[in-house]
Every structure is written in C-alpha cells, then in structure tokens.
Design an enzyme around this catalytic site. Structure first.
Site, PDB file in Angstrom:
ATOM      1  N   ASN A 158     -45.468  11.834 -74.063  1.00 16.64           N
ATOM      2  CA  ASN A 158     -46.347  12.808 -73.385  1.00 16.64           C
ATOM      3  C   ASN A 158     -47.117  13.662 -74.405  1.00 16.64           C
ATOM      4  O   ASN A 158     -47.793  14.611 -74.018  1.00 16.64           O
ATOM      5  CB  ASN A 158     -45.542  13.711 -72.446  1.00 16.64           C
ATOM      6  CG  ASN A 158     -44.626  14.662 -73.187  1.00 16.64           C
ATOM      7  OD1 ASN A 158     -44.437  14.522 -74.406  1.00 16.64           O
ATOM      8  ND2 ASN A 158     -44.059  15.625 -72.484  1.00 16.64           N
ATOM      9  N   TYR A 185     -31.467  22.762 -78.621  1.00 21.99           N
ATOM     10  CA  TYR A 185     -31.620  21.415 -79.211  1.00 21.99           C
ATOM     11  C   TYR A 185     -30.243  20.780 -79.423  1.00 21.99           C
ATOM     12  O   TYR A 185     -30.006  19.639 -79.041  1.00 21.99           O
ATOM     13  CB  TYR A 185     -32.378  21.551 -80.525  1.00 21.99           C
ATOM     14  CG  TYR A 185     -32.652  20.265 -81.263  1.00 21.99           C
ATOM     15  CD1 TYR A 185     -33.552  19.318 -80.763  1.00 21.99           C
ATOM     16  CD2 TYR A 185     -32.035  20.000 -82.492  1.00 21.99           C
ATOM     17  CE1 TYR A 185     -33.825  18.149 -81.468  1.00 21.99           C
ATOM     18  CE2 TYR A 185     -32.302  18.839 -83.199  1.00 21.99           C
ATOM     19  CZ  TYR A 185     -33.194  17.916 -82.688  1.00 21.99           C
ATOM     20  OH  TYR A 185     -33.466  16.758 -83.391  1.00 21.99           O
ATOM     21  N   ARG A 234     -41.384  22.306 -90.006  1.00 15.61           N
ATOM     22  CA  ARG A 234     -40.215  21.892 -90.769  1.00 15.61           C
ATOM     23  C   ARG A 234     -40.502  22.025 -92.261  1.00 15.61           C
ATOM     24  O   ARG A 234     -41.652  22.157 -92.678  1.00 15.61           O
ATOM     25  CB  ARG A 234     -39.815  20.456 -90.397  1.00 15.61           C
ATOM     26  CG  ARG A 234     -39.133  20.428 -89.045  1.00 15.61           C
ATOM     27  CD  ARG A 234     -38.683  19.040 -88.635  1.00 15.61           C
ATOM     28  NE  ARG A 234     -39.746  18.274 -88.008  1.00 15.61           N
ATOM     29  CZ  ARG A 234     -39.563  17.099 -87.407  1.00 15.61           C
ATOM     30  NH1 ARG A 234     -38.367  16.572 -87.351  1.00 15.61           N
ATOM     31  NH2 ARG A 234     -40.579  16.453 -86.849  1.00 15.61           N
ATOM     32  N   GLY A 284     -46.150  14.839 -80.472  1.00 16.01           N
ATOM     33  CA  GLY A 284     -46.663  13.634 -81.127  1.00 16.01           C
ATOM     34  C   GLY A 284     -48.178  13.599 -81.078  1.00 16.01           C
ATOM     35  O   GLY A 284     -48.823  14.533 -80.620  1.00 16.01           O
ATOM     36  N   GLY A 324     -44.591   9.821 -81.893  1.00 15.53           N
ATOM     37  CA  GLY A 324     -44.123  10.861 -82.811  1.00 15.53           C
ATOM     38  C   GLY A 324     -44.041  10.345 -84.243  1.00 15.53           C
ATOM     39  O   GLY A 324     -44.428   9.204 -84.538  1.00 15.53           O
ATOM     40  N   LYS A 363     -34.757  19.787 -71.066  1.00 12.61           N
ATOM     41  CA  LYS A 363     -35.072  18.807 -70.018  1.00 12.61           C
ATOM     42  C   LYS A 363     -35.164  17.385 -70.585  1.00 12.61           C
ATOM     43  O   LYS A 363     -34.658  16.444 -69.979  1.00 12.61           O
ATOM     44  CB  LYS A 363     -36.386  19.182 -69.314  1.00 12.61           C
ATOM     45  CG  LYS A 363     -36.220  20.339 -68.335  1.00 12.61           C
ATOM     46  CD  LYS A 363     -37.520  20.741 -67.685  1.00 12.61           C
ATOM     47  CE  LYS A 363     -38.014  19.714 -66.693  1.00 12.61           C
ATOM     48  NZ  LYS A 363     -39.246  20.174 -66.007  1.00 12.61           N
TER      49      LYS A 363
END
Ligand code: NAD
Ligand code: UDP
Length: 311
Positions: free
Chosen positions: A32, A145, A186, A36, A10, A91
């Site tokens: 995963n 989040y 963002r 990223g 990331g 998760k």
C-alpha cells in the site's frame, strides 16, 4: 514457484523480488506504499513474471490463481514510524498477518513471516539466541512494533499447530543497503545523508549503544535459504559484527570524507542498549552467514544515496 511478497515495494521486499525473479520464479508484490515506493520496483514493470498489486493487507486479500509461497514483509519498520503510524503498525502485524495466513492456508502455500530482533526488546541476554524470550516494554513507544511482531509469530505458530500450515519464521536484525528511504529515520540513511550533505552526524545519547549491520543481499540469501529449507525456525539472520553508534558515525564520516563531525541528540525512549544476533542456528541449519563486509556494503549504500540526494 508463484510467490506473493507483501511489502514488496519496500526496501527489503524489492530486493527479494529481484532475487526471486532472477531465480526464475513468478513474483506478485503487494503493497500500500505507506513506507515503500513504486520507484523500488519500477525496473520490473516490463517483466512478464512480475505483477504489482496495490493493496492494504489489513483488508481481506484476494489473489487470483495458485500460490506456492506467501512471504509476509508488510510493516513499517523504522523507529520514526513507531511515533508516526503506531496503529497501522499494530494493524498490519495483527490483521495483516491474519489475512496473509488465511490466504496461504486457502492456497496451500508455504508462509514466511518477516519477524525481527525487536522481539528480544532491550535484551538482557547478549548476543541473542533464538531461545531467548526477550525484554519488551508493551506500553512504550517501541511496543507497538515489538508486540505486533510477537503477535505475528504467535499467530503463525497457531496456524501451524491448528491448521498444519507450513510456516517459516525469520528474525531479521538491522539490515541496510540501497533503496532505504533517505528520510526513513533509521541510522544508516540518517548518517549517510547527513555526511553527504556535509552536516554533523546525529548520534543519539552517548553513542555507546550497539547494533550489528547486515547488507541486504546477505539477508535476502538467508530468507531464500530459509524458505527453501525444512526449518520452521525461528532463525536469526543478521551480522554478528557489533559496533557502537559512536564508532559507526566515525566510520561513515571517514568513508564519505565528511569533516563536519558529530553532534549528540537525546537517546530515544527504550532504545535497546545492545544488539547482536547469535547466528549459530542459521549457520548449522541453513549453512548461512554474511559475506559482504561493512566497508563494501557501506560503499555501495553511499553510492546509492549519493545518486539520489541531489534529485
Ligand atoms: P520498508 O518500510 O521499506 O518496507 C515495508 C513495506 O511494507 C513498505 O513497502 C510498506 O509500504 C509496506 N506496508 C506496510 N504496511 C502495509 C499494509 N498494511 N499493506 C500493504 N503493504 C504495507 O521496511 P523494510 O526495512 O524493507 O522492512 C521489511 C520487513 O522486514 C518488515 O516487516 C520489517 O519489520 C522487517 N525487518 C526489517 C529490518 C531492517 O533492518 N530493515 C529488521 C527487522 C525486521
Ligand atoms: N541512531 C542514532 N542517530 C540517528 C539515528 C539512529 O544514533 O540519527 C541510533 C539509535 O538510537 C539506535 C541505533 O542508531 O541506537 C539504530 O537505530 P535505528 O533507528 O536504525 O534502528 P533500531 O536498531 O533502533 O531499530
């Protein structure tokens, strides 16, 4: 040290890989690639002290050999992702953090959790010290989040209390720099991307909401100092230089030379009105404070996006 970084492909994770390798450590980056990119770590491919492991940390984590530290950064982090992948966020903050803690325990490794200023929610105390418990809407879109990170902190403390695991908690405030995704959503990639394309910059709401932006090299320095200290935390790491989003849009248009101006779009639900870290604890316990000025950090970020935008 032999260090595992989850979320190592990331934005922040890849800079942390660079820094720890430069300091002489062995680094395993696990990711995963949900948000990223392998491009962020492609330059490390030939390094014999670096290894990339493609893996979703919400599944059982197996790492061969010893580990001295586990730095758990895996998690989508953009408000755009809160709508797009809310269950994956919950998760990775819960199952993923549990797996990463279990791994650290089995390896007798130090564990650092990358928490966030979002644990303070839409804060009623300003600036935010670590002693503030926050103002979070658990049912709102941001709740996935915020609550995942609050759970991460809680289970990290439980592993510390019950198993005696050596833990560190860092609360990261808005951080920016090269390797953010242009379509990340963002504010920095949005504003810079729009300005470079000569489009009006999209300010949400009236733009009176504030944030405080820290350049990624300063953040990484704070993370490394915390990992190497005997401070459990939580420790806020971020810039105390607060700015309104309207003012920030004007700064970016000026630095890029964009004459298309500003357009206003609706303010996202539960968008925090203000955010500024109280970094008294980081200063006192880690001797840390940001060094890179906003103009300098933005110039480097704009250069990066300029080199990517037309590809
Ligand atoms: P990022 O999206 O660039 O990095 C997160 C990485 O985690 C990505 O590479 C993603 O693919 C990976 N990931 C997500 N779920 C995963 C899973 N289940 N298994 C394996 N890998 C997974 O975002 P970032 O800005 O670099 O954020 C890194 C960390 O720092 C996150 O935990 C984030 O919550 C935290 N943080 C960032 C900021 C900021 O301003 N950038 C602020 C506060 C906290
Ligand atoms: N924002 C904005 N325009 C954009 C993207 C974001 O005005 O194109 C605002 C957003 O509403 C928030 C601030 O910028 O007030 C920071 O948003 P970001 O998504 O970077 O992260 P947050 O700090 O909200 O987690």
């Amino acid at each position: 040290m032999r260090i595992l970084i989850t979320g190592g492909a990331g934005f922040i994770g890849s800079h942390l890989c660079d820094r720890l390798l430069a300091d002489g450590h062995e680094v395993l980056a696990m990711d995963n690639l949900i948000t990223g990119s392998e491009n962020n770590i492609a330059h490390l491919a030939g390094n014999r002290r670096f290894m990339f492991i493609y893996h979703d940390v919400t599944n059982y984590i197996y790492v061969p050999g010893p580990l001295d530290a586990v730095m758990h950064l895996a998690s989508p982090a953009s408000p755009v992702d809160f709508d797009r992948v809310p269950i994956q966020i919950l998760k990775v903050g819960s199952l993923g953090t549990h797996n990463a803690l279990g791994l650290a325990l089995s390896k007798k490794a130090r564990f650092l959790i990358a928490s966030t200023s979002e644990v303070y929610g839409d804060p009623l105390v300003h600036p935010q010290p670590e002693t503030y418990w926050g103002n979070v809407n658990p049912l709102g879109v941001r709740g996935v989040y915020d609550e995942a990170k609050r759970f991460s902190e809680a289970i990290t403390m439980a592993y510390h209390r019950i198993h005696g695991l050596d833990v560190r908690i860092i609360r990261i405030f808005n951080t920016y720099g090269p390797r953010m995704r242009l379509d990340d959503g963002r504010v920095v990639p949005n504003f810079v991307g729009q300005a470079l394309r000569g489009e009006p910059v999209t300010v949400y709401g009236d733009g009176s909401q504030t944030r405080s932006f820290c350049f990624v090299s300063d953040l990484v320095e704070g993370m490394v100092r915390l990992l190497q200290s005997d401070v459990l935390g939580p420790v806020n790491v971020g810039s105390p230089d607060e700015i309104t989003m309207l003012e920030f849009a004007k700064v970016i248009n000026r630095l890029v030379g964009n004459e298309a101006g500003i357009v206003h779009k609706p303010l996202p639900v539960d968008d925090p009105r203000v955010r500024q870290p109280d970094i008294t604890r980081a200063r006192a316990t880690l001797g840390w404070e940001p060094k890179v000025t906003m103009e300098e950090g933005l110039a480097r970020t704009i250069d990066y996006f300029r080199s990517r935008i037309w590809q």
